[in-house]
Design an enzyme around this catalytic site. Structure first.
Site, PDB file in Angstrom:
ATOM      1  N   ASP A  11       0.880  -1.174   0.000  1.00  0.00           N
ATOM      2  CA  ASP A  11       0.000   0.000   0.000  1.00  0.00           C
ATOM      3  C   ASP A  11       0.910   1.214   0.000  1.00  0.00           C
ATOM      4  OD1 ASP A  11      -1.597   2.137   0.593  1.00  0.00           O
ATOM      5  OD2 ASP A  11      -2.486   1.276   2.408  1.00  0.00           O
ATOM      6  N   TYR A 231       1.163   0.132  15.124  1.00  0.00           N
ATOM      7  CA  TYR A 231       0.278  -0.074  13.975  1.00  0.00           C
ATOM      8  C   TYR A 231       0.650   0.857  12.827  1.00  0.00           C
ATOM      9  CZ  TYR A 231      -3.778  -0.685  11.071  1.00  0.00           C
ATOM     10  OH  TYR A 231      -4.589  -0.968  10.013  1.00  0.00           O
ATOM     11  N   LYS A 234      -2.587  -2.867   8.046  1.00  0.00           N
ATOM     12  CA  LYS A 234      -2.662  -4.340   8.104  1.00  0.00           C
ATOM     13  C   LYS A 234      -1.686  -4.949   7.100  1.00  0.00           C
ATOM     14  CE  LYS A 234      -4.987  -6.589  11.075  1.00  0.00           C
ATOM     15  NZ  LYS A 234      -4.137  -7.387  11.945  1.00  0.00           N
TER      16      LYS A 234
HETATM   17  C1  F6R Z   1      -7.260  -0.896   8.059  1.00  0.00           C
HETATM   18  C2  F6R Z   1      -7.097   0.457   7.543  1.00  0.00           C
HETATM   19  C3  F6R Z   1      -8.057   1.494   7.943  1.00  0.00           C
HETATM   20  C4  F6R Z   1      -7.425   2.523   8.870  1.00  0.00           C
HETATM   21  C5  F6R Z   1      -8.450   3.595   9.257  1.00  0.00           C
HETATM   22  C6  F6R Z   1      -7.831   4.718  10.067  1.00  0.00           C
HETATM   23  O1  F6R Z   1      -6.249  -1.735   7.555  1.00  0.00           O
HETATM   24  O2  F6R Z   1      -6.181   0.727   6.805  1.00  0.00           O
HETATM   25  O3  F6R Z   1      -9.206   0.955   8.533  1.00  0.00           O
HETATM   26  O4  F6R Z   1      -6.937   1.892  10.023  1.00  0.00           O
HETATM   27  O5  F6R Z   1      -8.996   4.163   8.105  1.00  0.00           O
HETATM   28  O6  F6R Z   1      -6.750   5.199   9.360  1.00  0.00           O
HETATM   29  P1  F6R Z   1      -5.720   6.242   9.950  1.00  0.00           P
HETATM   30  O7  F6R Z   1      -5.199   5.692  11.249  1.00  0.00           O
HETATM   31  O8  F6R Z   1      -4.679   6.343   8.875  1.00  0.00           O
HETATM   32  O9  F6R Z   1      -6.520   7.512  10.132  1.00  0.00           O
HETATM   33 MG    MG Z   2      -3.892   1.070   3.778  1.00  0.00          MG
HETATM   34 MG    MG Z   3      -4.022  -2.657   2.178  1.00  0.00          MG
END
Ligand code: F6R
Ligand code: MG
Ligand code: MG
Length: 368
Positions: A11, A231, A234
């Site tokens: 990603d 984190y 994923k």
């Molecule tokens: C799961 C994912 C999304 C983000 C969520 C919050 O793999 O990529 O669910 O965890 O959109 O994103 P942030 O922390 O970047 O605001």
């Molecule tokens: Mg992502």
């Molecule tokens: Mg992804």
């Protein structure tokens, strides 16, 4: 002829949150693959996306873990990151966890799975790419395809498979190096089951046929939060599975995905939902999910790929997608109560842990 299949996925930025890469990013990745084919580094290549991840399927004769191939993938992802930044996309470079390339993408963020093979006269294989889940997503379906006659009728009907398979399984919670165990089915069937039942801890690295020693399947095993210590997204794994003859046939490989099994992933990487088998180039939508998997079937001959057959683009899977939605919605009705939300030690965001620490200090032990 020896041919290597390398699938490397990352990603590097998305439109509309974590939904899909932009067309300009995909064009850049295709251009980079085209240049590598022209220069002779690759014999063929394909670029696809699954949710917010770009997958590079590279065919070559350089063997696995080749630094030039890994550098090509890394540089391509650096280039798509630059485009994501220039377009103001979300999460630009999300899976590139290190600044400088050091010879191999493993441990640097992208997911990779590679297999070197002596081409059979016909060499069919399937590439799986999943988004919004960890590498343990393959535990259930691969166990069924390689060890369970409920899905693999060939274990009973095809003499070539009677010898069974060896599962090489990795402990992904161990971060000092690669901690692996090799177990054979059918003799170690219950031991394989005991490990694979916990897909957040033990994951399949590869599967080898016992009779001939040929590698049948390889999967990515990286856990991003184990690399980064926090984190960062994923793991969104990939896998390559060779099919037919002494391997399960393509139908036996797809059969277990009809369960739409529950995995940890989805929104904020922290929820249990049903995996939905989808068409190539499907976007992410509901609740930053649902967790999706694509399957592309190919044949490779003298290093050249056929066009892909989009295996989950078939009417049968419409009903499975509907079932996956229903299963996910049922679980989502439970909101944040376990097991709808994942267990504490698998929480991808620190909010719950920090709050628990604060609350812990306020607990009192009653005097008798
Ligand atoms: C799961 C994912 C999304 C983000 C969520 C919050 O793999 O990529 O669910 O965890 O959109 O994103 P942030 O922390 O970047 O605001
Ligand atoms: Mg992502
Ligand atoms: Mg992804």
């Amino acid at each position: 002829m020896k041919t290597t299949l390398s699938i490397i996925k990352a990603d590097t930025g998305s439109i509309g949150g974590h939904n899909r890469p932009s067309d300009v990013m995909l064009a850049k990745a295709k251009e980079a693959m085209g240049v590598a084919v022209k220069s002779g580094l690759l014999t063929d290549a394909r670029v696809t996306f699954t949710g917010d991840d770009i997958a590079l399927l590279m065919i070559h004769d350089k063997g696995t873990d080749n630094p030039d191939i890994h550098k090509l993938a890394w540089d391509t992802f650096v280039a798509t990151t630059a485009i994501a930044k220039s377009q103001g996309l979300y999460g630009a470079g999300q899976d590139l966890l290190k600044d400088a390339f050091s010879g191999n993408v493993r441990g640097m963020g992208p997911g990779s799975a590679e297999i070197e093979l002596e081409e059979r006269p016909a060499e069919p294989f399937v590439v799986f790419a999943a988004d919004k889940c960890g590498p343990g997503v393959f535990n259930y379906p691969f166990f069924c395809s390689f060890a369970d006659p409920f899905h693999n009728a060939g274990l009973l009907l095809a003499p070539e498979m009677r010898g069974g398979f060896t599962f090489n399984i990795m402990d992904v919670n161990y971060t000092e190096g690669d901690r692996v165990i090799s177990l054979k089915v059918p003799c170690d069937y219950y031991d394989v089951a005991t490990l694979l039942r916990d897909p957040n801890h033990y994951v399949i690295e590869s599967i080898v046929e016992n009779a001939g020693g040929l590698t049948a399947a390889v999967a990515s095993t990286s856990r991003l939060h184990n690399i980064a210590g926090k984190y960062v997204g994923k793991d969104d794994p990939v896998a390559i599975v060779r099919t037919q003859k002494s391997f399960p046939d393509t139908g036996e490989i797809t059969s277990p995905w009809s369960l739409a099994h529950y995995v940890l992933g989805n929104n904020r990487g922290s929820h249990h939902v049903a995996v939905m088998p989808v068409k190539q180039n499907t976007i992410i939508s509901y609740f930053d999910g649902p967790t999706i998997v694509t399957a592309a079937g190919y044949c490779v001959h003298e290093g050249k790929l056929t066009e892909a057959v989009d295996i989950f683009d078939q009417p049968f899977w419409d009903m499975i997608r509907e079932k996956a939605s229903q299963k996910t919605l049922e679980m989502r009705r439970q909101g944040f109560f376990n097991p709808a939300m994942g267990p504490q030690d698998e929480m991808e965001y620190t909010g719950v842990m920090e709050n628990l620490k604060r609350l812990d200090e306020k607990f009192v032990v009653r005097k008798k």
